[in-house]
Write an enzyme that holds these catalytic residues in place. Structure first.
Site, PDB file in Angstrom:
ATOM      1  N   ALA A 196     107.592  35.207  92.957  1.00 20.03           N
ATOM      2  CA  ALA A 196     108.699  34.291  92.683  1.00 20.03           C
ATOM      3  C   ALA A 196     109.519  34.728  91.469  1.00 20.03           C
ATOM      4  O   ALA A 196     110.713  34.467  91.393  1.00 20.03           O
ATOM      5  CB  ALA A 196     108.185  32.869  92.493  1.00 20.03           C
ATOM      6  N   THR A 197     108.893  35.406  90.515  1.00 22.72           N
ATOM      7  CA  THR A 197     109.652  35.886  89.347  1.00 22.72           C
ATOM      8  C   THR A 197     110.775  36.811  89.818  1.00 22.72           C
ATOM      9  O   THR A 197     111.943  36.647  89.439  1.00 22.72           O
ATOM     10  CB  THR A 197     108.730  36.638  88.368  1.00 22.72           C
ATOM     11  OG1 THR A 197     107.725  35.729  87.909  1.00 22.72           O
ATOM     12  CG2 THR A 197     109.497  37.188  87.182  1.00 22.72           C
ATOM     13  N   ASN A 238     106.019  23.320  87.697  1.00 22.34           N
ATOM     14  CA  ASN A 238     104.692  23.923  87.629  1.00 22.34           C
ATOM     15  C   ASN A 238     103.775  23.276  86.591  1.00 22.34           C
ATOM     16  O   ASN A 238     102.572  23.448  86.648  1.00 22.34           O
ATOM     17  CB  ASN A 238     104.806  25.429  87.361  1.00 22.34           C
ATOM     18  CG  ASN A 238     105.785  25.759  86.260  1.00 22.34           C
ATOM     19  OD1 ASN A 238     106.954  25.394  86.322  1.00 22.34           O
ATOM     20  ND2 ASN A 238     105.310  26.421  85.235  1.00 22.34           N
ATOM     21  N   GLN A 294     106.119  26.157  93.656  1.00 28.32           N
ATOM     22  CA  GLN A 294     105.080  25.128  93.594  1.00 28.32           C
ATOM     23  C   GLN A 294     105.152  24.163  94.775  1.00 28.32           C
ATOM     24  O   GLN A 294     104.310  23.272  94.886  1.00 28.32           O
ATOM     25  CB  GLN A 294     105.195  24.324  92.294  1.00 28.32           C
ATOM     26  CG  GLN A 294     104.869  25.103  91.039  1.00 28.32           C
ATOM     27  CD  GLN A 294     103.375  25.379  90.870  1.00 28.32           C
ATOM     28  OE1 GLN A 294     102.531  24.719  91.465  1.00 28.32           O
ATOM     29  NE2 GLN A 294     103.059  26.359  90.052  1.00 28.32           N
ATOM     30  N   SER A 339     106.226  32.089  96.404  1.00 25.12           N
ATOM     31  CA  SER A 339     105.187  32.964  95.867  1.00 25.12           C
ATOM     32  C   SER A 339     103.888  32.704  96.621  1.00 25.12           C
ATOM     33  O   SER A 339     103.444  31.568  96.722  1.00 25.12           O
ATOM     34  CB  SER A 339     104.992  32.664  94.378  1.00 25.12           C
ATOM     35  OG  SER A 339     103.907  33.413  93.881  1.00 25.12           O
ATOM     36  N   HIS A 391     100.717  33.490  95.915  1.00 27.02           N
ATOM     37  CA  HIS A 391      99.463  33.153  95.215  1.00 27.02           C
ATOM     38  C   HIS A 391      99.402  31.696  94.777  1.00 27.02           C
ATOM     39  O   HIS A 391      98.366  31.235  94.297  1.00 27.02           O
ATOM     40  CB  HIS A 391      99.198  34.108  94.053  1.00 27.02           C
ATOM     41  CG  HIS A 391     100.020  33.916  92.821  1.00 27.02           C
ATOM     42  ND1 HIS A 391      99.599  33.139  91.774  1.00 27.02           N
ATOM     43  CD2 HIS A 391     101.220  34.423  92.453  1.00 27.02           C
ATOM     44  CE1 HIS A 391     100.506  33.204  90.801  1.00 27.02           C
ATOM     45  NE2 HIS A 391     101.513  33.961  91.199  1.00 27.02           N
ATOM     46  N   THR A 393     108.870  50.438  99.248  1.00 27.00           N
ATOM     47  CA  THR A 393     107.984  50.339 100.412  1.00 27.00           C
ATOM     48  C   THR A 393     107.311  48.979 100.421  1.00 27.00           C
ATOM     49  O   THR A 393     106.770  48.544  99.405  1.00 27.00           O
ATOM     50  CB  THR A 393     106.920  51.452 100.358  1.00 27.00           C
ATOM     51  OG1 THR A 393     107.596  52.706 100.279  1.00 27.00           O
ATOM     52  CG2 THR A 393     106.026  51.420 101.586  1.00 27.00           C
ATOM     53  N   CYS A 438     102.030  31.181  81.384  1.00 25.33           N
ATOM     54  CA  CYS A 438     102.774  32.298  80.797  1.00 25.33           C
ATOM     55  C   CYS A 438     102.933  32.135  79.302  1.00 25.33           C
ATOM     56  O   CYS A 438     103.073  33.104  78.588  1.00 25.33           O
ATOM     57  CB  CYS A 438     104.150  32.395  81.428  1.00 25.33           C
ATOM     58  SG  CYS A 438     104.124  32.126  83.177  1.00 25.33           S
TER      59      CYS A 438
HETATM   60  C1  LIG Z   1     104.176  30.780  89.467  1.00 25.64           C
HETATM   61  C2  LIG Z   1     105.594  30.421  89.398  1.00 25.64           C
HETATM   62  C3  LIG Z   1     106.591  31.386  89.288  1.00 25.64           C
HETATM   63  C4  LIG Z   1     106.279  32.854  89.172  1.00 25.64           C
HETATM   64  O1  LIG Z   1     105.772  33.337  90.388  1.00 25.64           O
HETATM   65  P1  LIG Z   1     105.091  34.776  90.483  1.00 25.64           P
HETATM   66  O2  LIG Z   1     104.944  34.981  91.960  1.00 25.64           O
HETATM   67  O3  LIG Z   1     103.794  34.673  89.769  1.00 25.64           O
HETATM   68  O4  LIG Z   1     106.035  35.744  89.877  1.00 25.64           O
HETATM   69  C5  LIG Z   1     107.892  30.975  89.239  1.00 25.64           C
HETATM   70  N1  LIG Z   1     108.210  29.665  89.317  1.00 25.64           N
HETATM   71  C6  LIG Z   1     107.284  28.704  89.429  1.00 25.64           C
HETATM   72  C7  LIG Z   1     107.697  27.286  89.525  1.00 25.64           C
HETATM   73  C8  LIG Z   1     105.946  29.053  89.473  1.00 25.64           C
HETATM   74  O5  LIG Z   1     105.030  28.095  89.569  1.00 25.64           O
END
Ligand SMILES: *Cc1c(COP(=O)(O)O)cnc(C)c1O
Length: 382
Positions: free
Chosen positions: A70-71, A153, A181, A199, A201, A239, A326
């Site tokens: 997501a970053t 988050n 989220q 994202s 994870h 890739t 973070c």
């Molecule tokens: C975890 C998170 C991100 C970052 O996502 P990554 O996949 O770890 O880079 C960005 N925004 C929110 C709201 C998140 O919870």
């Protein structure tokens, strides 16, 4: 260990791991190598996963661009859209976002100030929600893009995306939402957004993979961040990581299947946890709107006299968070909580707890016992 930090990341579902494994060592072809079987097989797996991710948010597969998370998706959405408009000679220079956004959104918007854009950071109310009126006023100046997260988050608070995006579109600006989220945890549609970040994870998929939804009709145009081979319709060169993408697709399928049963179960566990903690800590306060909150998430302010760091230190076997992962290395208070009107002293009494797919009722009982010991210890110490 009792894991109550599911908003920082989630355990990869064992079914996701099994789905990924063959793509590391058996089927290792490059999904961009067409014309031989290994490449074709990988490409097909990538497209199956793309369809599953698209389906989770009601998009079409061609609208999904895979990124590293997501970053990156947030950076691509915000910088990509702003730079494209600037290159087209657009007069729209304003970029609107919110004080409680993830750092990667706030920093992307702030970085664009150096390119002649005008960042506007909206405040939130005590409940964590953005006021539609504040957005309307900000939109009186021609605006390129509005970026507002679907779910926070730290607090789990759900913004009123439909209203905010409708205002944005009336003003002729693009609407982006960071849905990291929200995806996989609530029913979610891309229909009200031009751009949406995901994202894997955060919903039981692997780390290092995510996606940006890029609306096709009418098409949202972006300038890519990377130069390279032009993969992902020219928007994201590099890739594609087949195993991670297969895992992302499987996580999306599982989430879509589990959604209706999982949310009530998580709400039940959260209620059990909250009731227990309220008994142990009279005067406990829940931060953020109670009625608009993702299942499983809690952000709590402990009564005066308790410090979040001490509670955490007294509970080494429970995974909790004092703020966003973070920034937890910094001693500064959570900017999300201070934006909601808490002062530094209040914020130092706050903890984030979140239950997830792998949390069990006995674990909540056990966690409450340990919280009880920590509470007694803290009272004795003071
Ligand atoms: C975890 C998170 C991100 C970052 O996502 P990554 O996949 O770890 O880079 C960005 N925004 C929110 C709201 C998140 O919870």
């Amino acid at each position: 260990m009792i894991y109550l930090d599911n908003q920082a990341t989630t355990r990869c579902d064992p079914e996701v791991v099994s789905a990924m494994l063959p793509w590391f060592s058996e089927h290792y072809g490059n999904p961009h190598s067409e014309g031989h079987k290994a490449g074709d097989l990988a490409a097909e797996a990538v497209e199956n996963a793309r369809a599953a991710v698209a389906s989770l948010i009601g998009a079409t597969p061609r609208e999904i661009v895979f990124t590293s998370g997501a970053t990156e998706a947030n950076n691509l959405a915000i910088k990509g859209a702003a730079r494209h408009l600037a290159r087209q000679g657009s007069e729209r220079r304003r970029l609107i976002t919110v004080a409680t956004e993830h750092k990667c959104v706030l920093e992307s918007v702030r970085d664009l100030a150096a390119e002649g854009f005008e960042p506007v950071i909206l405040p939130v109310c005590r409940d964590g929600l953005v006021s539609a009126r504040d957005l309307s006023v900000a939109l009186e100046v021609p605006t390129a893009l509005v970026s507002i997260m679907s779910v926070n988050n730290e607090t789990g608070v759900i913004q009123n995306i439909e209203t905010l995006s409708a205002l944005t579109r009336q003003a002729g600006a693009l609407f982006h939402t960071d849905a990291a989220q929200a995806a996989g945890k609530m029913s979610l549609t891309c229909a009200s957004s031009d751009l949406m970040s995901l994202s894997a994870h955060k919903f039981y998929g692997p780390k290092g993979i995510g996606a940006l939804y890029v609306r096709h009709k009418p098409r949202t145009r972006l300038q890519p961040l990377f130069s390279g081979g032009g993969q992902e319709r020219g928007l994201r060169s590099g890739t594609l990581p087949t195993p991670l993408i297969v895992g992302f697709g499987e996580a999306a399928r599982l989430a879509q299947k589990a959604l209706s049963g999982e949310a009530p179960r998580l709400e039940g566990l959260r209620a059990q946890l909250l009731e227990g903690l309220e008994r142990l800590f009279p005067g406990l306060v829940v931060n953020g709107a109670q009625a608009r909150r993702i299942a499983g998430a809690l952000n709590l302010m402990f009564p005066p006299g308790y410090a979040a760091r001490d509670i955490m230190a007294a509970l080494p076997d429970i995974a909790l968070s004092t703020g966003s992962a973070c920034s937890s290395a910094e001693i500064t208070p959570s900017y999300v909580l201070t934006a909601m009107g808490l002062d530094a002293k209040d914020a130092a009494r706050c903890l984030r707890l979140s239950v997830g797919r792998f949390t069990s009722t006995p674990e909540i009982v056990q966690a409450l016992e340990e919280f009880g010991l920590a509470a007694r210890e803290a009272r004795r110490a003071s």
